[in-house]
Design a protein around this motif. Structure first.
Motif, PDB file in Angstrom:
ATOM      1  N   GLU A   1     -42.270  -0.390  86.710  1.00  0.00           N
ATOM      2  CA  GLU A   1     -41.585  -0.533  88.007  1.00  0.00           C
ATOM      3  C   GLU A   1     -41.985   0.595  88.938  1.00  0.00           C
ATOM      4  N   ASP A   2     -42.159   0.248  90.214  1.00  0.00           N
ATOM      5  CA  ASP A   2     -42.512   1.276  91.184  1.00  0.00           C
ATOM      6  C   ASP A   2     -41.288   2.157  91.457  1.00  0.00           C
ATOM      7  N   ALA A   3     -41.395   3.432  91.057  1.00  0.00           N
ATOM      8  CA  ALA A   3     -40.248   4.337  91.199  1.00  0.00           C
ATOM      9  C   ALA A   3     -40.461   5.327  92.344  1.00  0.00           C
ATOM     10  N   THR A   4     -41.569   5.168  93.077  1.00  0.00           N
ATOM     11  CA  THR A   4     -41.949   6.178  94.077  1.00  0.00           C
ATOM     12  C   THR A   4     -40.812   6.501  95.048  1.00  0.00           C
ATOM     13  N   GLN A   5     -40.097   5.481  95.470  1.00  0.00           N
ATOM     14  CA  GLN A   5     -39.055   5.714  96.486  1.00  0.00           C
ATOM     15  C   GLN A   5     -37.650   5.793  95.886  1.00  0.00           C
ATOM     16  N   LEU A   6     -37.535   5.669  94.565  1.00  0.00           N
ATOM     17  CA  LEU A   6     -36.198   5.635  93.963  1.00  0.00           C
ATOM     18  C   LEU A   6     -35.576   7.031  93.893  1.00  0.00           C
ATOM     19  N   PRO A   7     -34.259   7.145  94.119  1.00  0.00           N
ATOM     20  CA  PRO A   7     -33.609   8.441  93.913  1.00  0.00           C
ATOM     21  C   PRO A   7     -33.553   8.791  92.425  1.00  0.00           C
ATOM     22  N   VAL A   8     -33.367  10.071  92.145  1.00  0.00           N
ATOM     23  CA  VAL A   8     -33.398  10.572  90.766  1.00  0.00           C
ATOM     24  C   VAL A   8     -32.532   9.724  89.831  1.00  0.00           C
ATOM     25  N   GLN A   9     -31.294   9.465  90.235  1.00  0.00           N
ATOM     26  CA  GLN A   9     -30.329   8.801  89.352  1.00  0.00           C
ATOM     27  C   GLN A   9     -30.772   7.400  88.944  1.00  0.00           C
ATOM     28  N   GLN A  10     -31.630   6.791  89.766  1.00  0.00           N
ATOM     29  CA  GLN A  10     -32.023   5.410  89.441  1.00  0.00           C
ATOM     30  C   GLN A  10     -33.347   5.314  88.694  1.00  0.00           C
ATOM     31  N   ARG A  11     -33.915   6.469  88.333  1.00  0.00           N
ATOM     32  CA  ARG A  11     -35.245   6.409  87.698  1.00  0.00           C
ATOM     33  C   ARG A  11     -35.192   6.239  86.182  1.00  0.00           C
ATOM     34  N   GLY A  12     -34.033   6.478  85.584  1.00  0.00           N
ATOM     35  CA  GLY A  12     -33.922   6.344  84.131  1.00  0.00           C
ATOM     36  C   GLY A  12     -34.746   7.385  83.395  1.00  0.00           C
ATOM     37  N   VAL A  13     -34.701   8.621  83.936  1.00  0.00           N
ATOM     38  CA  VAL A  13     -35.521   9.691  83.385  1.00  0.00           C
ATOM     39  C   VAL A  13     -34.631  10.751  82.731  1.00  0.00           C
ATOM     40  N   GLY A  14     -34.998  11.207  81.541  1.00  0.00           N
ATOM     41  CA  GLY A  14     -34.304  12.336  80.909  1.00  0.00           C
ATOM     42  C   GLY A  14     -35.144  13.578  81.123  1.00  0.00           C
ATOM     43  N   PHE A  15     -34.486  14.710  81.402  1.00  0.00           N
ATOM     44  CA  PHE A  15     -35.221  15.908  81.782  1.00  0.00           C
ATOM     45  C   PHE A  15     -34.756  17.093  80.944  1.00  0.00           C
ATOM     46  N   VAL A  16     -35.690  17.869  80.399  1.00  0.00           N
ATOM     47  CA  VAL A  16     -35.329  19.105  79.692  1.00  0.00           C
ATOM     48  C   VAL A  16     -36.149  20.244  80.302  1.00  0.00           C
ATOM     49  N   PHE A  17     -35.438  21.281  80.754  1.00  0.00           N
ATOM     50  CA  PHE A  17     -36.112  22.413  81.395  1.00  0.00           C
ATOM     51  C   PHE A  17     -36.282  23.580  80.433  1.00  0.00           C
ATOM     52  N   GLN A  18     -37.110  24.537  80.862  1.00  0.00           N
ATOM     53  CA  GLN A  18     -37.310  25.753  80.068  1.00  0.00           C
ATOM     54  C   GLN A  18     -35.996  26.504  79.879  1.00  0.00           C
ATOM     55  N   HIS A  19     -35.269  26.664  80.973  1.00  0.00           N
ATOM     56  CA  HIS A  19     -34.003  27.390  80.874  1.00  0.00           C
ATOM     57  C   HIS A  19     -32.891  26.383  80.688  1.00  0.00           C
ATOM     58  N   TYR A  20     -32.337  26.433  79.498  1.00  0.00           N
ATOM     59  CA  TYR A  20     -31.328  25.443  79.129  1.00  0.00           C
ATOM     60  C   TYR A  20     -30.253  25.364  80.190  1.00  0.00           C
TER      61      TYR A  20
END
Ligand SMILES: Nc1ncnc2c1ncn2[C@@H]1O[C@H](COP(=O)(O)OP(=O)(O)OP(=O)(O)O)[C@@H](O)[C@H]1O
Length: 409
Positions: free
Chosen positions: A105-124
């Motif tokens: 699915e084209d996610a280019t214009q989707l806001p963060v909440q609608q992308r279905g993405v899980g994110f883990v950063f360096q600083h917990y």
């Protein structure tokens, strides 16, 4: 692990392009496309992504794909654009041009909440005032998932991250490594389409980092969620990933499985970034006894513009000539490094040379500082600066063929 944790969403089969070294798509035969299973459908597709900060080009026409269920590393030096690409995929940053497709699915214009993405950063980024259980369940709670369902999902994830006895603890009562495991469970809880990890172990000490890498690879083999992992550490990329996208100055340098990139780099940057490499002049490589030198073993004899790229473990060292092409060098330093012995040598003032020998072999080496030795390559990559291309050479095989053909060496 309980069944169903992180079970990948079903991705409709779609075309998977091949990528050349510059990240540009090339065509793929129809038959190959039709044979795609849901395992190798595209999870993330980044196409011609560019981003400037002011006049600075941070990301420059970047294209790559992550097949569904794969773990891919974005590897490059500091400032090469890795985090910018990851944040753009997540929707935390907007690109100047290009597109991001997530599971077709084209996610280019989707806001963060609608992308279905899980994110883990360096600083917990765990919530300090919440227990481990509440942290992991947070994403489900805000999605108004029923309480019983949250409990069972969190229990499942606590098992998965091997912290079942820690549900009631607060982040301050955990080690750094445990916090990162909780952060990962929290990202996985809502069953994201893709998981994005930005140097997740960067703040941890070397030993914990090592353990977590192994753990992450095992975990990924269980849950198979499509994952993109940012790192500047070549060893980390090798240990955890199925494929590596090498970046420099905002551009894709090469894409491929770790070992392929190591053995068949497409340019000097990749060769140097993926591990120590000796860059040696071919004109100083002398022919074996009888006159057949390396040039005679190559399909195209190397020009003045050619250099040999040789890994330290692809070199043998002898006190006598043995009929193979060789560089003459002087032993400068011998350093035992546990399982291996490192020899620092000097061909001449401008050409240092590093060799690594396994320790069992090193017992027999018996060289001392100042000795003159003969260094023979087993495998090398010849880089022709005129054409900007590498030619890999298996020296021993080429020699055997030459001997069989009756060449006097
Ligand atoms: N918000 C910003 N404003 C201006 N320049 C930025 C911004 N964010 C990143 N940059 C610049 O863009 C380039 C790429 O940054 P990015 O963080 O994507 O690189 P990176 O490869 O992830 O580096 P690192 O490994 O150090 O995190 C860097 O030169 C950085 O200084």
């Amino acid at each position: 692990m309980s069944a169903g944790v992180g079970t990948p969403a079903w991705f409709p089969p779609r075309s998977v392009g091949q990528f050349s070294a510059n990240g540009k798509a090339t065509s793929q035969p129809q038959a190959a496309r039709l044979s795609l299973s849901k395992e190798n459908a595209v999870g993330i597709e980044v196409r011609n992504l560019s981003k400037k900060y002011g006049s600075f080009q941070a990301v420059n026409d970047v294209s790559f794909e992550v097949a569904g269920g794969q773990l891919v590393a974005l590897l490059g030096p500091s400032g090469s654009g890795k985090s910018t690409i990851l944040r753009t995929i997540a929707g935390l940053e907007s690109a100047d041009s290009g597109s991001v497709m997530l599971t077709g699915e084209d996610a280019t214009q989707l806001p963060v909440q609608q992308r279905g993405v899980g994110f883990v950063f360096q600083h917990y980024a765990l919530f300090r005032h919440m227990t481990v259980r509440d942290n992991i369940g947070f994403g489900l709670k805000i999605r108004k998932v029923p309480r019983a369902e949250i409990k069972s999902r969190v229990d499942e994830l606590l098992d998965l991250i091997q912290l079942a006895g820690y549900a009631g603890r607060y982040p301050s009562q955990l080690s750094g490594g445990q916090r990162q495991r909780v952060a990962l469970a929290r990202a996985l809880a809502p069953r994201p389409k893709v998981l994005l990890l930005d140097e997740p172990f960067g703040a941890l000490d070397a030993k914990v980092r090592d353990e977590l890498r192994t753990w992450l690879r095992k975990l990924h083999d269980e849950v198979h969620v499509t994952s993109l992992f940012v790192t500047h550490d070549q060893r980390e990329a090798f240990e955890v990933s199925d494929q590596i996208v090498v970046l420099a100055e905002g551009r894709v340098q090469q894409i491929g499985p770790p070992q392929v990139l190591y053995e068949r780099p497409s340019n000097p940057f990749v060769a140097k970034f993926l591990g120590t490499v000796n860059i040696l002049p071919l004109r100083l490589l002398k022919p074996g006894k009888g006159g057949v030198g390396l040039a005679a073993l190559l399909e195209v004899p190397p020009s003045e513009q050619a250099e040999a790229y040789v890994r330290p473990h692809d070199l043998d060292v002898h006190s006598e000539r043995n009929g193979k092409p060789y560089w003459t060098a002087r032993v400068d330093r011998i350093t035992p490094l546990g399982g291996i012995l490192r020899l620092d040598l000097q061909i001449d003032a401008d050409h240092p040379l590093q060799i690594e020998l396994p320790c069992d072999q090193s017992v027999e080496v018996g060289f001392a500082r100042g000795d003159e030795v003969y260094v023979t390559p087993r495998h090398l990559n010849i880089y022709d600066r005129t054409h900007g291309a590498f030619q890999p050479v298996d020296v021993n095989r080429a020699l055997n063929e030459a001997w069989q053909a009756g060449a006097g060496i």
